[in-house]
Design a protein around this motif. Structure first.
Motif, PDB file in Angstrom:
ATOM      1  N   GLN A 172       0.833  -1.214   0.000  1.00 22.45           N
ATOM      2  CA  GLN A 172       0.000   0.000   0.000  1.00 22.45           C
ATOM      3  C   GLN A 172       0.864   1.260   0.000  1.00 22.45           C
ATOM      4  N   HIS A 173       2.064   1.169   0.597  1.00 22.03           N
ATOM      5  CA  HIS A 173       2.961   2.332   0.545  1.00 22.03           C
ATOM      6  C   HIS A 173       3.371   2.608  -0.907  1.00 22.03           C
ATOM      7  N   LYS A 216       0.091   3.882  -2.789  1.00 28.22           N
ATOM      8  CA  LYS A 216      -0.559   5.128  -2.370  1.00 28.22           C
ATOM      9  C   LYS A 216       0.418   6.193  -1.871  1.00 28.22           C
ATOM     10  N   VAL A 254       1.088   6.726   2.864  1.00 28.72           N
ATOM     11  CA  VAL A 254       0.616   5.913   3.999  1.00 28.72           C
ATOM     12  C   VAL A 254       1.638   4.794   4.240  1.00 28.72           C
ATOM     13  N   ASN A 255       1.559   4.172   5.422  1.00 27.59           N
ATOM     14  CA  ASN A 255       2.364   2.975   5.739  1.00 27.59           C
ATOM     15  C   ASN A 255       3.865   3.176   5.509  1.00 27.59           C
ATOM     16  N   SER A 287      -2.751   3.212   6.399  1.00 21.80           N
ATOM     17  CA  SER A 287      -3.853   3.293   5.448  1.00 21.80           C
ATOM     18  C   SER A 287      -5.146   2.783   6.104  1.00 21.80           C
TER      19      SER A 287
END
Ligand SMILES: [Zn+2]
Ligand SMILES: [Zn+2]
Length: 206
Positions: free
Chosen positions: A169-170, A173, A176-177, A193
């Protein structure tokens, strides 16, 4: 989403440079140890035996804290372009992404272990174990395939550990994370996230 053609070769090229820089860091660690500038020790009974795992946990906590805040700083637009963009050229990660860094980023990361052994007493085996954990965890986090079991995102220990879904997810996006091994800084600073658990359940659904 598929990885673009040629991504792996780019990642291998940058990883080779990272390996060289990290090897220099290794040489620095051995030199510091031999010259008496480090707190590395040989006799496992020099301190209480339970200090061995405690020293490792402290070192991982220091590394986590250093990396989380370094990572937040590297996402400032001007710094990002200069230092961190190469790692994010991989939107969909693979194990080759784990050490695909701009040399400037590799240098910033290479300082952490030499810094820790300036003041934290660590048995030689714990330094080696930390380097192994660093490598294995970076590889797991870039697999893009979740290897942790169903329900791990709610588990008392599992919810504090970063894995492939969390770090993917990093890369997808960006903002985040940010964590490295553990999720606590992301949870404390509200940068995790919001749909992480939902995606984890989706990826571990049988
Ligand atoms: Zn990454
Ligand atoms: Zn990043």
């Amino acid at each position: 989403m598929l990885r673009p053609q040629g991504q792996s070769w780019q990642e291998i090229k940058w990883s080779a440079l990272t390996s060289f820089i990290f090897a220099l860091s290794g040489v620095g660690i051995v030199w510091m140890w031999q010259a008496g500038y480090s707190t590395i020790y040989i006799d496992p009974f020099k301190y209480a035996i339970f200090y061995l795992p405690i020293s490792l946990l402290i070192a991982l906590f220091i590394h986590e804290t250093y990396y989380y805040w370094l990572h937040r700083w590297m996402h400032r637009p001007k710094i990002y372009r200069l230092v961190h963009k190469i790692h994010h050229d991989s939107i969909v990660t693979s194990p080759w992404t784990a050490f695909s860094f701009d040399p400037l980023e590799s240098i910033l990361q290479a300082f952490v272990v030499p810094f820790i052994i300036l003041f934290l007493p660590m048995h030689f085996s714990m330094v080696m174990l930390m380097l192994i954990i660093m490598t294995v965890s970076a590889t797991i986090n870039h697999l893009d395939i979740e290897i942790y079991p169903k329900g791990f995102e709610q588990h008392w220990l599992g919810k504090w550990l970063i894995g492939a879904t969390h770090h993917s997810q990093h890369h997808a996006k960006f903002l985040v994370n940010y964590g490295l091994y553990f999720t606590f800084w992301d949870k404390w600073m509200h940068t995790e996230s919001p749909d992480f658990e939902e995606l984890f359940r989706e990826k571990t659904k049988i």
